[in-house]
Design an enzyme around this catalytic site. Sequence first.
Site, short mmCIF file in Angstrom:
data_model
loop_
_atom_site.label_atom_id
_atom_site.label_comp_id
_atom_site.label_asym_id
_atom_site.label_seq_id
_atom_site.Cartn_x
_atom_site.Cartn_y
_atom_site.Cartn_z
N LYS A 1 13.68 16.42 -21.93
CA LYS A 1 14.50 17.14 -20.89
C LYS A 1 15.87 16.51 -20.97
O LYS A 1 15.76 15.15 -20.66
CB LYS A 1 13.94 17.48 -19.61
CG LYS A 1 12.74 18.60 -19.59
CD LYS A 1 12.24 18.69 -18.13
CE LYS A 1 11.46 19.83 -18.23
NZ LYS A 1 10.04 19.75 -19.14
N ASP B 1 13.81 20.30 -24.67
CA ASP B 1 13.40 21.35 -23.74
C ASP B 1 14.60 22.10 -23.14
O ASP B 1 15.40 21.45 -22.82
CB ASP B 1 12.48 20.77 -22.41
CG ASP B 1 10.98 20.58 -22.74
OD1 ASP B 1 10.62 21.28 -23.80
OD2 ASP B 1 10.42 19.54 -22.17
N MET B 2 14.37 23.49 -22.79
CA MET B 2 15.56 24.11 -21.96
C MET B 2 15.20 24.17 -20.47
O MET B 2 13.81 24.27 -20.13
CB MET B 2 15.57 25.49 -22.48
CG MET B 2 16.92 26.33 -22.04
SD MET B 2 18.35 25.55 -22.55
CE MET B 2 18.17 25.97 -24.50
N GLN C 1 14.53 30.69 -24.06
CA GLN C 1 13.63 31.30 -23.08
C GLN C 1 13.84 32.80 -22.85
O GLN C 1 15.28 33.44 -22.72
CB GLN C 1 14.24 30.99 -21.78
CG GLN C 1 13.80 29.32 -21.47
CD GLN C 1 14.52 28.65 -20.23
OE1 GLN C 1 13.67 28.26 -19.39
NE2 GLN C 1 15.67 28.54 -20.04
N ARG D 1 11.41 27.00 -30.37
CA ARG D 1 10.34 27.32 -29.61
C ARG D 1 10.89 28.53 -28.71
O ARG D 1 11.83 28.39 -28.00
CB ARG D 1 10.06 26.15 -28.63
CG ARG D 1 8.74 26.36 -27.75
CD ARG D 1 8.68 25.29 -26.62
NE ARG D 1 8.28 24.18 -27.19
CZ ARG D 1 8.53 23.04 -26.32
NH1 ARG D 1 9.16 23.01 -25.56
NH2 ARG D 1 8.07 21.88 -27.17
N ALA E 1 10.78 29.54 -17.06
CA ALA E 1 9.93 29.17 -15.98
C ALA E 1 10.75 28.75 -14.71
O ALA E 1 10.19 28.07 -13.80
CB ALA E 1 8.83 28.00 -16.32
N THR F 1 3.47 30.75 -25.87
CA THR F 1 2.71 31.99 -24.98
C THR F 1 1.17 31.72 -25.10
O THR F 1 0.57 31.36 -25.81
CB THR F 1 3.20 33.33 -25.64
OG1 THR F 1 2.59 34.51 -24.49
CG2 THR F 1 2.56 33.79 -26.96
N HIS F 2 0.77 32.17 -23.85
CA HIS F 2 -0.68 32.37 -23.55
C HIS F 2 -1.09 33.68 -23.37
O HIS F 2 -2.28 34.17 -23.29
CB HIS F 2 -0.97 31.58 -22.26
CG HIS F 2 -0.64 30.05 -22.17
ND1 HIS F 2 0.68 29.80 -21.50
CD2 HIS F 2 -1.11 28.95 -22.94
CE1 HIS F 2 0.84 28.37 -21.74
NE2 HIS F 2 -0.20 28.00 -22.35
N ARG G 1 5.60 24.88 -11.42
CA ARG G 1 6.11 26.04 -12.46
C ARG G 1 4.78 26.64 -13.63
O ARG G 1 5.14 27.57 -13.44
CB ARG G 1 7.23 25.13 -13.43
CG ARG G 1 8.64 25.00 -12.96
CD ARG G 1 9.78 24.66 -13.46
NE ARG G 1 9.50 23.39 -14.26
CZ ARG G 1 9.88 22.37 -13.89
NH1 ARG G 1 10.29 22.04 -12.84
NH2 ARG G 1 9.59 21.28 -14.73
#
Length: 306
Positions: A98, A132-133, A161, A182, A187, A224-225, A286
């Site tokens: 990050k 990371d975003m 995102q 990615r 979140a 994703t889950h 988050r």
Amino acid sequence: MLRSVILAASRSSQVERLVATAPFTRDVVRRFVAGAGTDDALRATRALVVDGQAVTLDYLGEDTTTPEQANATRDEYLKLLRLLSAAELTPAAEVSVKLSALGQMFDEQLAYDNARAICAAADAAGTTVTLDMEDHTTTDSTLDILAKLRKDYPSTGAVLQAYLRRTESDCRELSGVGSRVRLCKGAYKEPESVAYQSAREVDKSYVRCLNVLMAGDGYPMLATHDPRLIAIGEDRARWFDRSPDRFEFQMLYGIRPEEQKRLVGEGYMVRTYVPYGDEWYGYLMRRLAERPANLMFFGRALVSKK
């Protein structure tokens, strides 16, 4: 509504103290966070790699306010990468960073310099870095730094995102040859002016973005889950004739581990996002906001006497 409440709680120091001191919180955190130290991160990484998965490691903490804090985060990543290489866990393990943890909020040049040092260490260790975003106010800055890093470290990964209205366009910009992207839902709590608010609209955006990335020449990383989105990802890979070495699925540590094993068993690349460190509270909240069903697990752990 529940998601908004959880995100609001993630910014409350009072709720943080309550959660941190609650009985059995440690057991809950252990499910989603590898541990506090580098040794814990290495142990979790080794176990996942043995099971045939790839890993991306995140040293928890963000929004540093001093150069000393930012440089300490950089140094932790440099140490981690040396140890990963020494343990022969690269290239299966990479790191996620990050930029706000590296000084982005108060000195963008410092954040770039620190990120560049981490990219150089990752390259020396035989692996790479993904940026990371965070919330939408940092998107342009993060993409600008990404572009500069990719001049010398082209494998540096981006995160986009799907809940942001701009993301389909960003996917088109970042779908070129060799571009690792990615795609996640998002979140952070964002205003309607910049982000879709309903789960249905976010899912629709995710699928549109997924199609753009699959049709492009880059390397999509589908984070994703959601069973429906995983199935769509599998279908789109077949439609666009992508073999399993030309994209991957990504999931969070501690969430749907059996699905991770299923995908590995079917020949897909699965990368698990493994966080570690003391700054677990914001991350945990988050994760609960992303998938409120996780609250059931959290609640059971707090009341259980076993």
